[in-house]
Design an enzyme around this catalytic site. Structure first.
Site, PDB file in Angstrom:
ATOM      1  N   CYS A   1      11.383  -4.139   7.005  1.00  0.00           N
ATOM      2  CA  CYS A   1      10.887  -3.554   8.193  1.00  0.00           C
ATOM      3  C   CYS A   1       9.346  -3.530   8.235  1.00  0.00           C
ATOM      4  CB  CYS A   1      11.437  -2.256   8.483  1.00  0.00           C
ATOM      5  SG  CYS A   1      11.134  -0.798   7.262  1.00  0.00           S
TER       6      CYS A   1
ATOM      7  N   HIS B   1      -1.792   1.884  10.856  1.00  0.00           N
ATOM      8  CA  HIS B   1      -0.809   2.227  11.858  1.00  0.00           C
ATOM      9  C   HIS B   1      -1.124   2.115  13.350  1.00  0.00           C
ATOM     10  CE1 HIS B   1       1.382   3.990   8.635  1.00  0.00           C
ATOM     11  NE2 HIS B   1       2.303   3.851   9.178  1.00  0.00           N
TER      12      HIS B   1
HETATM   13  C1  PEP Z   1       5.813  -0.152   5.584  1.00  0.00           C
HETATM   14  O1  PEP Z   1       5.328   0.405   4.808  1.00  0.00           O
HETATM   15  O2  PEP Z   1       6.070  -1.476   5.703  1.00  0.00           O
HETATM   16  C2  PEP Z   1       6.803   0.424   7.076  1.00  0.00           C
HETATM   17  C3  PEP Z   1       7.488  -0.258   7.495  1.00  0.00           C
HETATM   18  O3  PEP Z   1       6.358   1.738   7.114  1.00  0.00           O
HETATM   19  P1  PEP Z   1       4.913   2.123   7.605  1.00  0.00           P
HETATM   20  O4  PEP Z   1       4.364   1.132   8.374  1.00  0.00           O
HETATM   21  O5  PEP Z   1       5.500   3.224   8.676  1.00  0.00           O
HETATM   22  O6  PEP Z   1       4.144   2.863   6.583  1.00  0.00           O
END
Ligand code: PEP
Ligand code: MG
Length: 519
Positions: free
Chosen positions: A475, A157
């Site tokens: 996304c 993240h």
């Molecule tokens: C993903 O897992 O691709 C996503 C968009 O959510 P995050 O990166 O916040 O886990």
């Protein structure tokens, strides 16, 4: 009724904060130890520190002070100061020599405590360290600076946040280089003494004049490439063959939107709300959440905004919310699993989102959906929240309820999930399909979003969306990679959501896409 949120003097919360900080300090020291290898003297110091951290006699007075109402950092500092005094005044020179190591340990835990709460990295810093929690990243003003980490992974993240804000970051720095780095520089600001090349993954310490000139030229080239891509920002995203692609953005809060022109995107495809929960003064109440969503909806000016409910856990732990001591938090109680176990917290969020939906086209999205029953349970809670607000005469909207498709069980049996829309979370989907933790460096070749298995799952979800009349977007960060995007378009995707910093190059890559070439 909602229980009162824990405050700064709450012993349970302060205890949890100290436990987390000690664990973080311990993990950082163990990682440092692994890098030190044959350097026995240095290893001896760190081993001593690890042993001290594990010694309950050292921390017990701090925990007692916390029970009596002290704040974690003050309790820890006082306990360590007392222990230090004993070492400093000891007869034995061995103990006196250890005093400095103990003082270092005291500061390390204090930094870990502060890191979760307050930004202690100066503006524009080039930060060199083991790893960096997302909360600490977010608290720092990186303008002109960057991050170099010995650990870390491109899919974590914090890496994702760095990409979305255009902050240069180098991860998995060469272990050999670690030996060249003076211990004093670790967890320190190197600006002025270093060049960070996020493209090549290189940190140059004390650059020569030639190196400075070289990197200045490289920086100019990158700026020029950016400028070329930016020419696509004003135009709608259309492939070479004339097909329109919807391009949305991912944000973690209103501050991500400063500097983005709403005209350059088709709306917001993902609002990661967990960063709203990184606070020291308890969970955000309905009013605070509503204000946060309201600002984002106002920015979008009538374009759709997808608010995702809390996705805590995994590499986004929130003290006091996420369970402690899970052996593998990525496979633990995270995302929607956690929200359903904390309905009193979840309901507050759903109420705030329903109210924000009165202000514009808001959609609600659930993270980490694994089984259809979870979706049904969330829908029931949403109906309950709606009923309460209607009864109280509060203005609300009628948001669609969609889900992230990021757990293989959902992607494989997508037809069983009666969501209003689907959004593929490629970051987690790749991690779970390939068994490569997104926080693990060095597995980039296996953890590919354009591997056959992941692409087949994406194509199947897109197909089901088409057949059932539901929108399917993606996304995850894969959509912001120009080399991967054509494969996603091949799989049939026509809605993508990318980091604001990737908007221009995503639109530029779409303009180059000629379906025939790729299949
Ligand atoms: C993903 O897992 O691709 C996503 C968009 O959510 P995050 O990166 O916040 O886990
Ligand atoms: Mg995810």
């Amino acid at each position: 009724a909602t229980p009162p949120a824990p405050g700064p003097g709450d012993p349970a919360r302060e205890r949890a904060r100290l436990e987390t900080a000690i664990a973080a300090a311990g993990a950082a020291l163990c990682a440092l130890l692994a890098r030190l290898g044959a350097d026995e003297e240095a290893a001896g110091i760190v081993e001593f520190q690890v042993a001290m951290l594990e010694d309950e006699a050292l921390s017990a007075p701090a925990y007692r002070a916390i029970e009596a109402g002290a704040e974690a950092a003050a309790a820890w500092r006082a306990a360590m100061d007392r222990a230090l005094a004993d070492y400093e005044t000891a007869e034995d020179s061995y103990f006196r020599a250890r005093a400095a190591d103990l003082a270092d340990l005291r500061e390390r835990v204090c930094r870990a405590l502060a890191g979760a709460d307050t930004g202690s990295i100066p503006p524009g810093a080039v930060f060199l360290g083991e790893d960096l929690p997302p909360s600490r990243f977010l608290e720092t003003d990186w303008q002109g600076g960057g991050v170099a980490l010995f650990a870390g992974s491109a899919n974590s993240h914090v890496a994702m946040l760095a990409r979305s804000r255009g902050v240069p970051m180098v991860i998995a720095l060469d272990a050999a280089a670690a030996n060249l780095v003076d211990a004093d520089l670790v967890d320190a600001d190197l600006s002025g003494d270093a060049i960070l090349d996020g493209e090549a993954g290189v940190l140059v310490l004390n650059p020569s004049r030639e190196e400075r000139v070289l990197y200045e030229a490289k920086r100019r080239e990158l700026r020029a490439a950016d400028a070329r891509a930016r020419r696509h920002l004003d135009k709608p995203a259309v492939t070479k063959t004339g097909e329109a692609v919807t391009v949305l953005i991912n944000v973690a809060g209103p501050e991500d939107l400063s500097g983005v022109d709403p005209k350059h995107c088709d709306g917001i495809g993902l609002v990661r709300t967990e960063f709203l929960f990184y606070r020291t003064d308890g969970l955000p109440d309905e009013a605070a959440q509503y204000a946060f969503y309201r600002d984002i909806v106002a920015w979008a000016g009538g374009k759709p905004v997808t608010l995702r409910t809390l996705d805590a856990g995994g590499d986004k732990p929130i003290p006091g919310v996420t369970p402690r001591g899970e052996s593998n938090p990525f496979l633990g109680v995270r995302g929607l699993r956690l929200s359903l176990r904390r309905p009193e917290v979840f309901k507050v969020q759903l109420r705030a989102m329903l109210r924000a939906a009165a202000l514009g086209p808001v959609k609600i999205m659930l993270p980490m959906v694994t089984a259809p029953a979870e979706l049904a349970a969330a829908r029931a809670l949403l109906a309950e929240a709606r009923g309460e607000l209607v009864r109280d005469g509060v203005d609300i909207g009628e948001p669609a309820l969609g889900m992230m498709v990021e757990v293989p069980s959902a992607a494989i049996a997508i037809d069983e999930f009666d969501a209003d829309f689907y959004s593929i979370g490629s970051n987690d989907l790749v991690q779970y399909v390939t068994a490569c933790g997104r926080d693990v460096g060095g597995l980039g070749d296996l953890a590919r979003p354009d591997g056959t298995a992941v692409l087949r799952l994406i194509a199947a979800v897109v197909r089901h969306g088409r057949e059932s009349g539901r929108e399917v977007s993606l996304c995850g960060d894969a959509a912001g990679e120009p080399a991967v995007l054509p494969r996603l378009l091949d799989a049939g995707l026509r809605v993508v959501s990318v980091a604001p910093a990737s908007l221009a190059r995503t639109k530029a890559a779409i303009a180059l896409y000629d379906g025939a070439e790729h299949g």
